[in-house]
Design a protein around this motif. Structure first.
Motif, short mmCIF file in Angstrom:
data_model
loop_
_atom_site.label_atom_id
_atom_site.label_comp_id
_atom_site.label_asym_id
_atom_site.label_seq_id
_atom_site.Cartn_x
_atom_site.Cartn_y
_atom_site.Cartn_z
N UNK A 79 -47.00 -27.57 -18.87
CA UNK A 79 -46.50 -28.76 -19.51
C UNK A 79 -46.47 -28.22 -20.98
N UNK A 82 -51.73 -18.72 -9.73
CA UNK A 82 -51.35 -19.86 -8.91
C UNK A 82 -52.22 -20.62 -9.00
N UNK A 83 -53.51 -20.25 -8.66
CA UNK A 83 -54.54 -21.24 -8.58
C UNK A 83 -54.94 -22.09 -9.78
N UNK A 86 -59.93 -26.72 -12.38
CA UNK A 86 -61.49 -26.71 -12.07
C UNK A 86 -61.41 -26.17 -10.82
N UNK A 121 -43.58 -21.09 -4.56
CA UNK A 121 -43.86 -20.47 -5.99
C UNK A 121 -43.16 -18.96 -6.23
N UNK A 177 -54.65 -15.52 -8.93
CA UNK A 177 -55.30 -16.29 -9.86
C UNK A 177 -54.47 -17.29 -10.74
N UNK A 194 -36.38 -24.25 -5.81
CA UNK A 194 -37.28 -23.55 -5.12
C UNK A 194 -38.02 -24.18 -4.16
N UNK A 206 -44.83 -29.24 -8.79
CA UNK A 206 -45.42 -27.89 -8.55
C UNK A 206 -44.57 -27.34 -7.34
N UNK A 207 -43.96 -26.15 -7.48
CA UNK A 207 -43.11 -25.55 -6.57
C UNK A 207 -43.94 -25.03 -5.32
N UNK A 253 -52.68 -22.58 -12.55
CA UNK A 253 -51.92 -23.37 -12.70
C UNK A 253 -51.93 -24.71 -11.78
N UNK A 254 -52.15 -24.33 -10.75
CA UNK A 254 -52.33 -25.86 -9.72
C UNK A 254 -53.56 -26.64 -10.33
N UNK A 255 -54.67 -26.17 -10.62
CA UNK A 255 -55.81 -27.03 -11.06
C UNK A 255 -56.86 -25.98 -11.66
N UNK A 290 -44.90 -25.42 -15.82
CA UNK A 290 -45.69 -26.27 -15.00
C UNK A 290 -47.07 -26.70 -15.79
N UNK A 317 -36.97 -24.51 -10.90
CA UNK A 317 -37.86 -25.33 -10.15
C UNK A 317 -37.24 -26.59 -9.43
N UNK A 318 -36.00 -26.64 -9.81
CA UNK A 318 -35.23 -27.67 -8.80
C UNK A 318 -34.77 -27.36 -7.55
N UNK A 377 -48.26 -22.67 1.69
CA UNK A 377 -48.58 -21.73 0.43
C UNK A 377 -49.87 -22.26 -0.26
#
Lengths: 235, 298
Positions: free
Chosen positions: B32, B151-152, B158, B212, B149, B209, A85-86, B154-156, B30, B206-207, A91
């Motif tokens: 998958x 970002x949140x 729940x 985000x 929203x 950065x 995760x970038x 995609x991170x998780x 991200x 993604x390699x 951030x």
């Protein structure tokens, strides 16, 4: 003041109940630990409380004046996120402020200060520009905790927050939660933990979940209903 | 080359898609779901086929099918939580099968289908250009408005739900957006290479950065370079534009990986020497103790 309550909640997986008729109350101004053996449905209890799963029967309720956006949640194994995760640590922690800001409110000086406070207390300020994927397990955990705390939640719900953290960091963390609750009477911290012994001096109350129905007796507390959720008052 | 009107249109169409597709790609990778784009393009082709069989507008039917496909994948994703690639595979097969059957119903279709399979960016008409512009504008607005929203989420999912994000609604909107972008990109690089525009730039970004937003910007830069470079190359070498664009994007990705590898090795060697130069006293200490308990007590 009562902020949330569960009444006769039943819930389970694949048709087998794991939560039998649990009732409990969460008061503001408490630092509470939920403990119990593996499989005692500690995480499930949190998820029910948060509304992530709906109980089979019984109800979960919040006080009418309680702001549901003021709940901060750290899931179990929070540190096992996609390491590709970038995102920089700062951030990620900033994103903790998003629930209160919504879509458009500006990320102002107040938020920047909160992010810094949170990172410093978590001991992660020096790592703020690092990518989250490159952190160690314990550091990832701290970054995720900092994210939750940057939200300044009234109700902090943490599922095994100290996983992977060293002894010093764990005690610092308990002290942080203790200070956080003591600083404002509206705040509550609820955490699942297996390290009850070391956390005990900081806690107000322990909710013990027993794994097996048959050897569980309910012998304490106003808010407990048999046969599952016994509570031990620790004052 | 740019004095030809068709090349101007090609540059516009390619540029617009390269603004939005790589951003979508960052999110898909991200989540998958990097094969989502391929899948939706197959489904979209089934829509195009159905459209022409039923004498509807093929473009409209293509869009409709892509959007429905996106929503279907999202729904299936809930029932196959532990295997997020399974729903993609299911929908991809269904889309392709449906397209094959429908195509066989109208034998004169197969010729125009090769243009869908391989893309025909130099044959973009003004209407298609307008559609692409509208989708790109809509997509940019969507990603800008919901950036926090997304970002949140995609991170998780729940923690996002607890934080007040309408997870179901937002994933639904995201699925619709994916369908629209894929259906708009399809005429440019073709069904088979849609993923190139969506996944390759984000794989590159993604390699490198650090953050985000940086990932999204880098992906767009890579996408634009790939599209403009590929179009130019295909004009002068007379190669198919879709394939040339995809190959250019691949080259960018490979070059990126190579540069990164070399840089890493050089940095490691440098740091290794620096560490060795430090006097041994300040180095990391490793010790083994079998009597820690006793030592602590006394």
């Amino acid at each position: 003041m009562n902020i949330a309550a569960m009444n006769n909640v039943v819930y389970g997986y694949d048709g087998v109940p794991v939560i039998h008729n649990v009732s409990l109350r969460i008061e503001s101004g408490e630092f509470i630990a939920v403990s119990g053996p593996n499989g005692a449905a500690k995480s499930t209890l949190l998820r029910l409380l948060l509304g992530l799963v709906k109980p089979w029967s019984g109800e979960v309720s919040y006080a009418p004046d309680f702001n549901r956006k003021a709940i901060g949640y750290l899931p179990q194994q929070a540190a096992s996120f996609n390491s590709g995760f970038p995102s920089k640590v700062i951030e990620l922690v900033r994103s903790g402020c998003y629930p209160k800001l919504g879509l458009f409110r500006r990320f102002g000086a107040e938020q920047h200060a909160l992010v810094e406070w949170s990172l410093r207390r978590a001991g992660m300020w020096e790592y703020r520009s690092r990518k989250i994927g490159g952190l160690s397990g314990g550091q990832k955990q701290k970054a995720c905790i900092a994210r939750v705390m940057a939200q300044q939640p009234d109700l902090v719900v943490l599922d095994e927050p100290v996983t992977g953290m060293d002894a010093g960091s764990r005690l610092q963390f308990y002290q942080w939660m203790r200070d956080y609750v003591s600083a404002d009477a509206r705040r509550t911290v609820l955490m699942v933990t297996h390290g009850l012994d070391e956390a005990r001096p900081y806690l107000d109350r322990v909710i013990r979940l027993e794994g097996k129905e048959e050897d569980c007796q309910c012998f304490t507390s106003n808010s407990c209903s048999a046969p599952f959720g016994q509570e031990v008052l620790l004052h | 080359m740019l004095h030809f009107e068709f090349m101007q249109r090609a540059f516009w169409a390619g540029g617009l898609i390269a603004l939005i597709a790589p951003i979508l790609g960052v999110f898909l990778v991200l989540r998958r779901q990097s094969l989502m784009a391929d899948t939706l393009s197959h489904v979209s082709m089934a829509g195009v086929a159905l459209g022409s069989v039923l004498h509807m507008s093929p473009v409209l039917a293509g869009f409709l099918f892509a959007v429905i496909g996106g929503i279907a994948i999202e729904q299936l994703r809930r029932s196959y939580r532990a295997y997020s690639e399974v729903p993609v595979a299911i929908i991809m097969t269904s889309g392709l099968a449906l397209a094959m059957v429908l195509m066989s119903m109208k034998s004169n279709l197969s010729k125009s289908f090769s243009s869908y399979l391989f893309g025909s960016i130099v044959a973009v008409n003004p209407l298609q250009l307008m559609i692409i512009a509208a989708v790109t504008a809509g997509g940019l607005i969507f990603f800008a408005v919901f950036r926090r929203h997304l970002y949140t989420l995609t991170f998780d999912e729940e923690t996002a739900a607890v934080g007040g994000v309408q997870v179901k609604l937002l994933t639904f909107a995201f699925a619709v957006m994916s369908g629209l972008i894929v259906a708009a990109a399809m005429p440019i690089v073709g069904v088979l290479l849609v993923s190139a525009l969506i996944v390759l730039p984000s794989a590159f970004a993604l390699r490198f950065a650090g953050g985000f937003l940086q990932a999204c910007i880098l992906a767009v830069c890579a996408g634009l370079t790939g599209v403009f470079g590929g179009l130019t190359a295909s004009y002068y070498t007379d190669t198919p534009p879709g394939g040339t664009i995809a190959l250019t994007l691949l080259l960018i990705l490979l070059a990126g990986i190579a540069v990164q590898k070399v840089g890493q090795r050089r940095r490691q060697r440098h740091l290794g020497e620096a560490v060795r130069a430090v006097p041994s006293a300040s180095r990391q200490v490793m010790s083994t103790s079998y009597q820690e308990e006793e030592t602590n007590v006394s």
